[in-house]
Design an enzyme around this catalytic site. Structure first.
Site, mmCIF file in Angstrom:
data_model
loop_
_atom_site.group_PDB
_atom_site.id
_atom_site.type_symbol
_atom_site.label_atom_id
_atom_site.label_comp_id
_atom_site.label_asym_id
_atom_site.label_seq_id
_atom_site.Cartn_x
_atom_site.Cartn_y
_atom_site.Cartn_z
ATOM 1 N N ASN A 68 0.847 -1.186 0.000
ATOM 2 C CA ASN A 68 0.000 0.000 0.000
ATOM 3 C C ASN A 68 0.885 1.238 0.000
ATOM 4 O O ASN A 68 1.602 1.496 0.977
ATOM 5 C CB ASN A 68 -0.905 0.005 1.238
ATOM 6 C CG ASN A 68 -1.914 -1.110 1.184
ATOM 7 O OD1 ASN A 68 -2.737 -1.169 0.280
ATOM 8 N ND2 ASN A 68 -1.839 -2.033 2.140
ATOM 9 N N SER A 116 6.036 13.459 -0.309
ATOM 10 C CA SER A 116 6.777 14.420 -1.125
ATOM 11 C C SER A 116 8.243 14.025 -1.170
ATOM 12 O O SER A 116 8.566 12.853 -1.069
ATOM 13 C CB SER A 116 6.550 15.837 -0.619
ATOM 14 O OG SER A 116 6.978 15.950 0.726
ATOM 15 N N SER A 117 9.121 14.959 -1.237
ATOM 16 C CA SER A 117 10.413 14.695 -1.849
ATOM 17 C C SER A 117 11.649 14.686 -0.952
ATOM 18 O O SER A 117 12.711 15.057 -1.400
ATOM 19 C CB SER A 117 10.609 15.721 -2.959
ATOM 20 O OG SER A 117 10.396 17.017 -2.449
ATOM 21 N N GLU A 156 10.298 13.356 -8.946
ATOM 22 C CA GLU A 156 9.577 12.429 -9.812
ATOM 23 C C GLU A 156 8.987 13.196 -10.993
ATOM 24 O O GLU A 156 8.686 14.376 -10.883
ATOM 25 C CB GLU A 156 8.510 11.664 -9.044
ATOM 26 C CG GLU A 156 7.482 12.490 -8.315
ATOM 27 C CD GLU A 156 7.902 13.020 -6.945
ATOM 28 O OE1 GLU A 156 7.278 14.009 -6.537
ATOM 29 O OE2 GLU A 156 8.819 12.487 -6.308
#
Length: 152
Positions: free
Chosen positions: A37, A42-43, A97
């Protein structure tokens, strides 16, 4: 509250399906993350997180994951997705991404550019990077996906 992940890997894959959702699911399976799952994050890669390309995550686990994907129902269209991790010398890393209508190489180049910008924006020195990318020529319904799953 989830603990801070200690390990990560990069994956990129593409697949076909009968619908956008099944194409996405098949791309997850091809990328070896189809039975977990994903918790979209974020990054930021946690400090001291260890790269483990052979990491096995138990099915059903809740997994913080930065990812990008694109689905298309346009036969013949070229789609691609890429992720990258930029590493600093002694602190956290940055994940970027990207997904779009382009080639694998174009997606990877976009990731490299975004990582360089992210480090410059933070005033940090970029020591190294890892990038994973995949492209797909759509047959009926296709998906390209790239992800950085992080685990404990």
């Amino acid at each position: 509250m989830l603990p801070t992940p200690k390990k990560f890997f990069l994956t990129a894959a593409a697949a076909e399906g009968h619908s956008e959702l099944t194409a996405f699911d098949n791309a997850l399976l091809a990328g070896k993350i189809g039975n977990i799952n994903l918790l979209r994050v974020s990054s930021i890669l946690p400090p001291a997180a260890e790269y483990d390309p052979d990491l096995i995550i138990p099915p059903g686990s809740l997994v913080p994951t930065a990812y990008g994907f694109i689905c298309s129902e346009v036969p013949g269209e070229l789609i691609a997705a890429a992720v990258g991790v930029g590493f600093s010398e002694d602190t956290f890393g940055v994940i970027m991404e990207f997904a779009g209508r382009c080639s694998r190489d174009e997606a990877a180049a976009k990731i490299e550019s975004m990582l360089r910008e992210a480090f410059a924006s933070r005033g940090m020195e970029l020591k190294d990077m890892k990038i994973a990318a995949a492209e797909h020529r759509v047959e009926k319904v296709g998906c390209a996906l790239a992800a950085v799953p992080m685990y404990y």
